[in-house]
Every structure is written in C-alpha cells, then in structure tokens.
Design a protein around this motif. Sequence first.
Motif, PDB file in Angstrom:
ATOM      1  N   ILE A  19     -11.524  15.899  15.583  1.00 48.55           N
ATOM      2  CA  ILE A  19     -11.796  14.961  16.678  1.00 48.55           C
ATOM      3  C   ILE A  19     -11.370  15.604  17.993  1.00 48.55           C
ATOM      4  O   ILE A  19     -10.298  16.228  18.092  1.00 48.55           O
ATOM      5  CB  ILE A  19     -11.038  13.631  16.476  1.00 48.55           C
ATOM      6  CG1 ILE A  19     -11.465  12.957  15.160  1.00 48.55           C
ATOM      7  CG2 ILE A  19     -11.274  12.683  17.644  1.00 48.55           C
ATOM      8  CD1 ILE A  19     -10.687  11.689  14.845  1.00 48.55           C
ATOM      9  N   ASP A  20     -12.199  15.454  19.022  1.00 46.13           N
ATOM     10  CA  ASP A  20     -11.873  15.947  20.362  1.00 46.13           C
ATOM     11  C   ASP A  20     -11.147  14.840  21.135  1.00 46.13           C
ATOM     12  O   ASP A  20     -11.762  13.824  21.501  1.00 46.13           O
ATOM     13  CB  ASP A  20     -13.144  16.363  21.105  1.00 46.13           C
ATOM     14  CG  ASP A  20     -13.768  17.615  20.502  1.00 46.13           C
ATOM     15  OD1 ASP A  20     -13.026  18.405  19.897  1.00 46.13           O
ATOM     16  OD2 ASP A  20     -15.004  17.782  20.633  1.00 46.13           O
ATOM     17  N   PHE A  21      -9.855  15.012  21.368  1.00 45.10           N
ATOM     18  CA  PHE A  21      -9.056  14.037  22.103  1.00 45.10           C
ATOM     19  C   PHE A  21      -8.941  14.456  23.559  1.00 45.10           C
ATOM     20  O   PHE A  21      -8.731  15.631  23.873  1.00 45.10           O
ATOM     21  CB  PHE A  21      -7.660  13.908  21.491  1.00 45.10           C
ATOM     22  CG  PHE A  21      -7.648  13.300  20.116  1.00 45.10           C
ATOM     23  CD1 PHE A  21      -7.856  11.938  19.956  1.00 45.10           C
ATOM     24  CD2 PHE A  21      -7.446  14.087  18.992  1.00 45.10           C
ATOM     25  CE1 PHE A  21      -7.846  11.373  18.683  1.00 45.10           C
ATOM     26  CE2 PHE A  21      -7.428  13.537  17.729  1.00 45.10           C
ATOM     27  CZ  PHE A  21      -7.645  12.168  17.567  1.00 45.10           C
ATOM     28  N   THR A  22      -9.080  13.473  24.448  1.00 42.20           N
ATOM     29  CA  THR A  22      -8.870  13.705  25.880  1.00 42.20           C
ATOM     30  C   THR A  22      -7.748  12.779  26.337  1.00 42.20           C
ATOM     31  O   THR A  22      -7.884  11.547  26.277  1.00 42.20           O
ATOM     32  CB  THR A  22     -10.150  13.412  26.684  1.00 42.20           C
ATOM     33  OG1 THR A  22     -11.206  14.257  26.223  1.00 42.20           O
ATOM     34  CG2 THR A  22      -9.924  13.649  28.164  1.00 42.20           C
ATOM     35  N   GLU A  23      -6.628  13.348  26.784  1.00 42.09           N
ATOM     36  CA  GLU A  23      -5.459  12.552  27.197  1.00 42.09           C
ATOM     37  C   GLU A  23      -5.560  12.247  28.677  1.00 42.09           C
ATOM     38  O   GLU A  23      -5.711  13.154  29.511  1.00 42.09           O
ATOM     39  CB  GLU A  23      -4.164  13.304  26.877  1.00 42.09           C
ATOM     40  CG  GLU A  23      -2.921  12.490  27.171  1.00 42.09           C
ATOM     41  CD  GLU A  23      -1.649  13.199  26.717  1.00 42.09           C
ATOM     42  OE1 GLU A  23      -0.627  13.072  27.425  1.00 42.09           O
ATOM     43  OE2 GLU A  23      -1.698  13.892  25.674  1.00 42.09           O
ATOM     44  N   LEU A  24      -5.451  10.949  29.033  1.00 41.70           N
ATOM     45  CA  LEU A  24      -5.557  10.491  30.412  1.00 41.70           C
ATOM     46  C   LEU A  24      -4.331   9.658  30.753  1.00 41.70           C
ATOM     47  O   LEU A  24      -3.732   9.008  29.882  1.00 41.70           O
ATOM     48  CB  LEU A  24      -6.839   9.663  30.616  1.00 41.70           C
ATOM     49  CG  LEU A  24      -8.156  10.355  30.265  1.00 41.70           C
ATOM     50  CD1 LEU A  24      -9.299   9.355  30.285  1.00 41.70           C
ATOM     51  CD2 LEU A  24      -8.438  11.493  31.229  1.00 41.70           C
ATOM     52  N   ARG A  25      -3.975   9.634  32.026  1.00 39.77           N
ATOM     53  CA  ARG A  25      -2.822   8.861  32.494  1.00 39.77           C
ATOM     54  C   ARG A  25      -3.276   7.893  33.584  1.00 39.77           C
ATOM     55  O   ARG A  25      -4.034   8.247  34.478  1.00 39.77           O
ATOM     56  CB  ARG A  25      -1.733   9.795  33.064  1.00 39.77           C
ATOM     57  CG  ARG A  25      -1.106  10.704  32.020  1.00 39.77           C
ATOM     58  CD  ARG A  25      -0.089   9.954  31.208  1.00 39.77           C
ATOM     59  NE  ARG A  25       0.469  10.776  30.131  1.00 39.77           N
ATOM     60  CZ  ARG A  25       1.500  10.413  29.395  1.00 39.77           C
ATOM     61  NH1 ARG A  25       2.072   9.233  29.609  1.00 39.77           N
ATOM     62  NH2 ARG A  25       1.943  11.204  28.435  1.00 39.77           N
ATOM     63  N   GLN A  26      -2.777   6.641  33.499  1.00 41.85           N
ATOM     64  CA  GLN A  26      -3.149   5.627  34.472  1.00 41.85           C
ATOM     65  C   GLN A  26      -2.077   4.538  34.474  1.00 41.85           C
ATOM     66  O   GLN A  26      -1.540   4.167  33.424  1.00 41.85           O
ATOM     67  CB  GLN A  26      -4.503   5.006  34.123  1.00 41.85           C
ATOM     68  CG  GLN A  26      -4.933   3.839  34.976  1.00 41.85           C
ATOM     69  CD  GLN A  26      -5.132   4.211  36.435  1.00 41.85           C
ATOM     70  OE1 GLN A  26      -5.491   5.351  36.729  1.00 41.85           O
ATOM     71  NE2 GLN A  26      -4.899   3.281  37.339  1.00 41.85           N
ATOM     72  N   SER A  27      -1.797   4.029  35.659  1.00 40.01           N
ATOM     73  CA  SER A  27      -0.809   2.946  35.774  1.00 40.01           C
ATOM     74  C   SER A  27      -1.368   1.677  35.132  1.00 40.01           C
ATOM     75  O   SER A  27      -2.506   1.272  35.402  1.00 40.01           O
ATOM     76  CB  SER A  27      -0.475   2.692  37.245  1.00 40.01           C
ATOM     77  OG  SER A  27       0.327   1.540  37.364  1.00 40.01           O
TER      78      SER A  27
END
Length: 449
Positions: free
Chosen positions: A182-190
């Motif tokens: 699986i291709d995981f994309t880690e994102l950050r957001q308040s």
Amino acid sequence: MPETTNNLPAVTYYTPVELVGIYRNFLERGKSNGVVWLRGIYIQRPSQNNQWAAYYDELRDVDTNTSITLKINRQDRQRLKPNSLVQIGGLIELNPFTNGTIQIVVSVTRFEIIKDEFVTEQDIKRSEIRIAKTKRGFKNVDAVLEDKLFRDERPKVALIFASTSITMADFNVGVNAAAVKIDFTELRQSFGKGASLAAFLKQQDEMKFDTIALIRGGGNGIEALDDIAVLQTVSEMETPIICAIGHVGEELFLKSIADKVAPTPNGLGQYFSEMVERVAAKRNNSRAALVQEVKKQFQKQLEDSNKKNKELLDQIEKMTKQQQEQTKANKENIDKLNEQNKKNLEAQQKKNDEALAKFQAQSKQQMEQSQKQNAALQKQLADLSKSQKESLDKLTEQNKQTNTLLERERQHSRELERQLASKPNYTTTFIIIAIIATVVGFILAQIMK
C-alpha cells in the motif's frame, strides 16, 4: 426497548418506531389497547393557525429519524418546549386519506417533561447530516482496498494526523508491514479549527486517494472534530473515510458518519497489516483453487476433445466407406455410359457416313446439271451477243446512212431557204415545207425500224 419510570404509574413506554410496529399488529388484529404511552423528543411544527383548537406536532425517536404525529391542544402545547425529551400518554386516531393510506395520530391526553432542550440545534443539524449520509450510502472501504490488492495494484491511502500528534510505535509497525503493498501518504493538519480542517479535507478529496484516514489520539480537544463544517464535508466526500480517533469508548459523532471506524490509531495500523496478509492468503488460496479448477477444466476439455475426436473418426470412417461405395457405383455408371456412348457414337458415325455419301452423290449430280445448264447458257449468251452485234452493226450503218441523207437534206433546206429568201413565194414555200416534212418523216421511220 420498553422502559419504565418511577415518576408516573407503572406503565410501559415505547419509542415512536416501536409504536409503529405495535400498531401495525393492531391493524391486523382490528382492535386497540386503549391509552398508549410514548417517549421521545417533542418537535413543534411551524406555520400553524393560532385559531385552531388543536395543533399537529411530532414526537421523534431519540436514536432515529422516525416520528409520529401528535394532536395536542393549545394549552398543553404552550406548556411544552420544543426539542424536549417527554413522555406522552394518548389515544390513537386513524386519519384515512384518499390515496388509500392511513395516518396514525396520537391525541395527547397527558405528558411529562423529562428534560428541557434535550436536542440542541447542533444536534438537529448533526442528525440531518447523518440522515443525508445514510441516504447517500456508506462506502465499503474493505472492498475498495481488497479489490486493488487482489488485482496486485497498490492502493493509495492518505494518513491525516493532527499537527501536534506523535505517531505511535504500534501504529508504525502495522503501517510499515502493510507498506509493501500500500502507498501511504502522511499529511499533517490542525484538528482544532473546524473550518480549516473542512477545507483541507475538500482538497484531499480531489487528490484521487483510494481512502483517507483521520488519525488522532484521545484527550482534550477531540470534540472539535464534531464541528458541523467537518461533519458536512465528511458526509459529502467522494473518497471513503476511515476514522481512527480517540480511545475505545470515547463518543464522537464523526464516527457515526465515517465509512469505517478503527477503535484506536494502533488498531488502524493493525487493520492495514491484517488486510495485506488476508488478501495475500486469499490470493494464494485462489491461485491454488484456480490451478485445481484449471486442471479440472482442462481434464474435462481433454475428455470432451477425445470424445469429439472419436466421434469425428467414426464419422470419417463412415464417410470414407460411403465414398468408396459411391466411387464404385460412379465407376460402374461411367463404364455403362461410356459403352452406351460408344455404341451411340458408332451408330451416329454410320448414319453420318451414309448421309455424307448421299449428299456427295446429290452434289455431284447437281454439279453436272449445273455445268450443263451453264454451258447452254454460255452458248445462248454467245448467240445472243452475236445477234446483238449484227443488229448493232446494222443500226450503226443505218444511222450513218440516215445522217448522210439528213445532212444532204439540211444542205438542200438551207439552199431552199436561201432561194426563198430571195424570192418570197408562199405557194412554193408550202411545197418546200411539205417536201421537208416528208423527208424528215422518212428518215424518222428509218430510224425507228
């Protein structure tokens, strides 16, 4: 489930959805059980005439959107507050409509307010969002991911963490194990501001991920995820949403509209790793089953092919035998025809020879006759030519003589004309003319002979 209370007589209370089921049975039995006690949220309907003796409002189920119509007088309506949790006692009325339906109405005779403003405006909006999401339908996250994995494609998954979140070791172990497929994309957001989180989710919804996971631990501030803007956005997203927020047992409305809920962030990591293992096992089992199925199909095809080949060989042998018999029969027929044709040809040749000899004899006889007739005609032609020549010579001689005489007469006539011109004697003139006419007539008579 039916509930009892200590504030009113020992009676059984029902929710509106339970009452609908009970009254459906009542309609089948054809009789009523008297006063019915209900519990639910009192909802006032707007835009009703204040002069009416009775009003028609609703009693809505606490857990669902199912409601039933209440018929209530003006005094009781003024005492009840909208969105309050109440217990209602009343009589059931049936209102038939022209389309064949029957509306169930509870005519309120008594009530008790359990809790004022049990449902806030925010609760109503959340309930409406959940109802809209239910109508729109929940997406099957498992099916989306398993389908791609089974086809040996790499699903694209967005992992959205709160800006201040620290990823857990157990979660990372599960994700790392699943990252091989699986291709995981880690994102950050308040997660603290609903409007900004909703806008961020809308942007990610356009990135064509196969699924988006919201990940956060429990504790203070978790209620911000139940902001109306966030809930509205999540319910309308095209990309499936996984909710992995808080601890086990923590209530969050967002979980009720998410397409899939993981109990904890660590549970989400385990979910991904188990899914990869499960699909791999399915693929292996499917591959083995496929091999067996292919072998079975191949064996069946081989048996069918052998059977068809045997049938074809039998047909070929039968056709070969028929062909040989037919060839023999054709040869015999050809020999007979050749013999008959030979006889016919000899007979026809004999007839032709006889006819030719007869024709040649007739032709010879006709030729001899033609030659004799030709000789006779040649002789006649020669005689005729000689006679015509003699006549022509005679005529030519006569013409010469006539021309000589005519010339003499012309000279004589000119002489007479000269004489007459010098001596005009009419009698003599007539005599001369008569003589000339006589001479001319004689000449013409000679010419006409």
